[in-house]
Motif scaffolding. Structure first.
Motif, PDB file in Angstrom:
ATOM      1  N   GLY A  93       0.798  -1.216   0.000  1.00  0.00           N
ATOM      2  CA  GLY A  93       0.000   0.000   0.000  1.00  0.00           C
ATOM      3  C   GLY A  93       0.834   1.270   0.000  1.00  0.00           C
ATOM      4  N   THR A  94       1.865   1.328   0.832  1.00  0.00           N
ATOM      5  CA  THR A  94       2.708   2.528   0.854  1.00  0.00           C
ATOM      6  C   THR A  94       3.503   2.673  -0.434  1.00  0.00           C
ATOM      7  OG1 THR A  94       4.473   1.337   2.045  1.00  0.00           O
ATOM      8  CG2 THR A  94       2.900   2.601   3.374  1.00  0.00           C
ATOM      9  N   THR A  95       3.914   1.550  -1.016  1.00  0.00           N
ATOM     10  CA  THR A  95       4.618   1.603  -2.301  1.00  0.00           C
ATOM     11  C   THR A  95       3.684   2.125  -3.389  1.00  0.00           C
ATOM     12  OG1 THR A  95       6.046  -0.255  -1.669  1.00  0.00           O
ATOM     13  CG2 THR A  95       5.904   0.268  -4.015  1.00  0.00           C
ATOM     14  N   ALA A  96       2.463   1.593  -3.424  1.00  0.00           N
ATOM     15  CA  ALA A  96       1.481   2.042  -4.417  1.00  0.00           C
ATOM     16  C   ALA A  96       1.197   3.532  -4.267  1.00  0.00           C
ATOM     17  CB  ALA A  96       0.195   1.232  -4.275  1.00  0.00           C
ATOM     18  N   LEU A  97       0.999   3.996  -3.057  1.00  0.00           N
ATOM     19  CA  LEU A  97       0.687   5.410  -2.825  1.00  0.00           C
ATOM     20  C   LEU A  97       1.852   6.303  -3.250  1.00  0.00           C
ATOM     21  CD1 LEU A  97      -1.130   5.126   0.615  1.00  0.00           C
ATOM     22  CD2 LEU A  97      -2.152   5.886  -1.545  1.00  0.00           C
ATOM     23  N   HIS A  98       3.073   5.902  -2.944  1.00  0.00           N
ATOM     24  CA  HIS A  98       4.251   6.699  -3.317  1.00  0.00           C
ATOM     25  C   HIS A  98       4.308   6.910  -4.827  1.00  0.00           C
ATOM     26  CE1 HIS A  98       8.473   8.081  -3.281  1.00  0.00           C
ATOM     27  NE2 HIS A  98       8.586   7.348  -4.375  1.00  0.00           N
ATOM     28  N   PHE A  99       4.168   5.828  -5.586  1.00  0.00           N
ATOM     29  CA  PHE A  99       4.328   5.942  -7.032  1.00  0.00           C
ATOM     30  C   PHE A  99       3.080   6.511  -7.716  1.00  0.00           C
ATOM     31  CE2 PHE A  99       7.817   3.023  -6.045  1.00  0.00           C
ATOM     32  CZ  PHE A  99       8.844   3.637  -6.753  1.00  0.00           C
ATOM     33  N   LEU A 100       1.909   6.294  -7.143  1.00  0.00           N
ATOM     34  CA  LEU A 100       0.720   6.954  -7.685  1.00  0.00           C
ATOM     35  C   LEU A 100       0.849   8.470  -7.537  1.00  0.00           C
ATOM     36  CD1 LEU A 100      -2.149   4.600  -6.431  1.00  0.00           C
ATOM     37  CD2 LEU A 100      -1.522   5.031  -8.832  1.00  0.00           C
ATOM     38  N   LEU A 114      -2.807  -3.782  -4.606  1.00  0.00           N
ATOM     39  CA  LEU A 114      -3.134  -2.568  -3.845  1.00  0.00           C
ATOM     40  C   LEU A 114      -3.218  -1.355  -4.762  1.00  0.00           C
ATOM     41  CD1 LEU A 114      -3.617  -2.503  -0.751  1.00  0.00           C
ATOM     42  CD2 LEU A 114      -2.284  -4.479  -1.434  1.00  0.00           C
ATOM     43  N   THR A 115      -2.398  -1.327  -5.821  1.00  0.00           N
ATOM     44  CA  THR A 115      -2.441  -0.201  -6.757  1.00  0.00           C
ATOM     45  C   THR A 115      -3.779  -0.142  -7.475  1.00  0.00           C
ATOM     46  OG1 THR A 115      -0.044  -0.343  -7.097  1.00  0.00           O
ATOM     47  CG2 THR A 115      -1.303   0.881  -8.734  1.00  0.00           C
ATOM     48  N   MET A 142       3.666   8.218   7.693  1.00  0.00           N
ATOM     49  CA  MET A 142       2.606   7.920   8.660  1.00  0.00           C
ATOM     50  C   MET A 142       1.245   8.269   8.093  1.00  0.00           C
ATOM     51  SD  MET A 142       2.222   6.523  11.549  1.00  0.00           S
ATOM     52  CE  MET A 142       0.673   6.102  12.343  1.00  0.00           C
ATOM     53  N   GLU A 143       1.167   9.336   7.299  1.00  0.00           N
ATOM     54  CA  GLU A 143      -0.121   9.711   6.714  1.00  0.00           C
ATOM     55  C   GLU A 143      -0.650   8.605   5.798  1.00  0.00           C
ATOM     56  OE1 GLU A 143       0.776  12.605   3.054  1.00  0.00           O
ATOM     57  OE2 GLU A 143       1.945  13.102   4.832  1.00  0.00           O
ATOM     58  N   ASP A 144       0.259   7.876   5.149  1.00  0.00           N
ATOM     59  CA  ASP A 144      -0.168   6.769   4.292  1.00  0.00           C
ATOM     60  C   ASP A 144      -0.632   5.576   5.119  1.00  0.00           C
ATOM     61  OD1 ASP A 144       0.394   8.273   2.090  1.00  0.00           O
ATOM     62  OD2 ASP A 144       2.298   7.295   1.623  1.00  0.00           O
ATOM     63  N   VAL A 145       0.060   5.307   6.226  1.00  0.00           N
ATOM     64  CA  VAL A 145      -0.369   4.233   7.125  1.00  0.00           C
ATOM     65  C   VAL A 145      -1.781   4.525   7.638  1.00  0.00           C
ATOM     66  CG1 VAL A 145       0.069   3.086   9.336  1.00  0.00           C
ATOM     67  CG2 VAL A 145       1.982   3.603   7.794  1.00  0.00           C
TER      68      VAL A 145
END
Length: 303
Positions: free
Chosen positions: A139-146, A169-170, A254-257
């Motif tokens: 999830g954090t990886t998907a959010l970073h690259f999105l 998750l992406t 933390m905001e992504d978590v």
């Protein structure tokens, strides 16, 4: 306590289940009794020491010369807080949490002490330990690259490798942000990717997505197995190509978590769990993840 140690760089057999000292929480730490963790692509890269030639020496200096300095791998987990340090205020003993450890690793064990200001959040009550443990890395990886691709509502987004940990998750997060999502995967995973919310699916074993005539505002390579040059024909004017396959490391925020916590609690995302193993079966789990054919995540139950 029991923990799996990476005794040297090499094949899965370098992983050994051993007894090690149970950690004690410092004043600002919580002690977590781990109930579930995962084996990620990152764990495989560290254990096998897969590094570009130019980065070989710097990476050895950072990670360890002959073996990892942090021999207990594992970067995401869920469990119960057993004890807290004297200065901890965010959590109490008995709280069920999920967390990311980052470069500290350490999740392939029965216990782990983490700073209370680390990437830790209360696990949604209705979510299993296994599910909670298997959404943070992807999830954090998907959010970073999105975000890197400047995700926006109404965009056409293609997820290449839509059936893996990051890909599953992406697909869900791109839909959450309002995109029209096309997932690219193999025949056996088409229905699963549709069920995750993909508007369209492409079977890469039967169809070349660059030849369909469709143009995408973002192409997200979730497995690091394609290139911008290969995807150029399928990108819309000004479209973004992002990939997990480069040297860029996704930022863990933390905001992504907290966003993932919220979406889990609301039932708007879920994890896909392919197989479940125990600590004693860690070698088998690494072997399975390494073959590159898993769907979603491989979970380790810590009994």
């Amino acid at each position: 306590m029991n923990a799996v140690l990476c005794t040297q760089y090499g094949p899965p057999e370098v992983l050994k289940l051993q007894k090690v000292r149970k950690p004690e929480p410092r004043d600002n730490e919580v002690l977590i009794r781990i109930r579930a963790t995962t084996v990620t692509a990152g764990d495989i890269r560290i254990r096998a020491f897969r590094s570009p030639a130019l980065m070989w020496l710097p990476m050895r200096l950072v990670l360890g010369i002959t073996k990892p300095r942090k021999p207990i791998l594992g970067v995401e987990l869920s469990g119960e807080i057993e004890a807290i340090g004297s200065k901890v205020t965010r959590f109490k003993a008995g709280d069920q949490v999920f967390a990311m450890t980052g470069m500290k690793f350490g999740a392939h064990a029965e216990y782990l002490a983490l700073p209370e200001k680390g990437l830790i959040a209360i696990k949604p009550e209705q979510v299993s330990f296994e599910t909670a443990a298997s959404v943070l890395y992807g999830g954090t990886t998907a959010l970073h690259f999105l975000r890197k691709g400047n995700i926006r509502s109404g965009q056409k987004v293609m997820v290449y490798g839509a059936s893996g940990t990051v890909g599953t998750l992406t697909v869900q997060l791109a839909k959450y942000f309002g995109a029209e999502v096309t997932g690219v995967c193999s025949t056996g995973n088409l229905e699963m990717v549709k069920a995750l919310g993909a508007d369209k699916v492409i079977d890469y074993t039967k169809e070349n997505f660059t030849e369909t005539g469709e143009r995408y505002d973002m192409i997200f390579d979730a497995v690091g197995k394609t290139t911008k040059a290969h995807c150029e024909k399928a990108l819309a004017a000004g479209g973004a190509f992002v990939t997990v396959g480069g040297m860029e490391v996704a930022r863990e925020l933390m905001e992504d978590v907290l966003l993932l916590q919220k979406l889990l609690a609301e039932g708007k995302i879920k994890s896909v769990i392919d197989r479940t193993y125990t600590l004693e079966q860690m070698v088998e789990a690494h072997r399975y993840v390494e073959n590159g054919r898993k769907k979603g995540s491989v979970v380790i139950q810590v009994l």
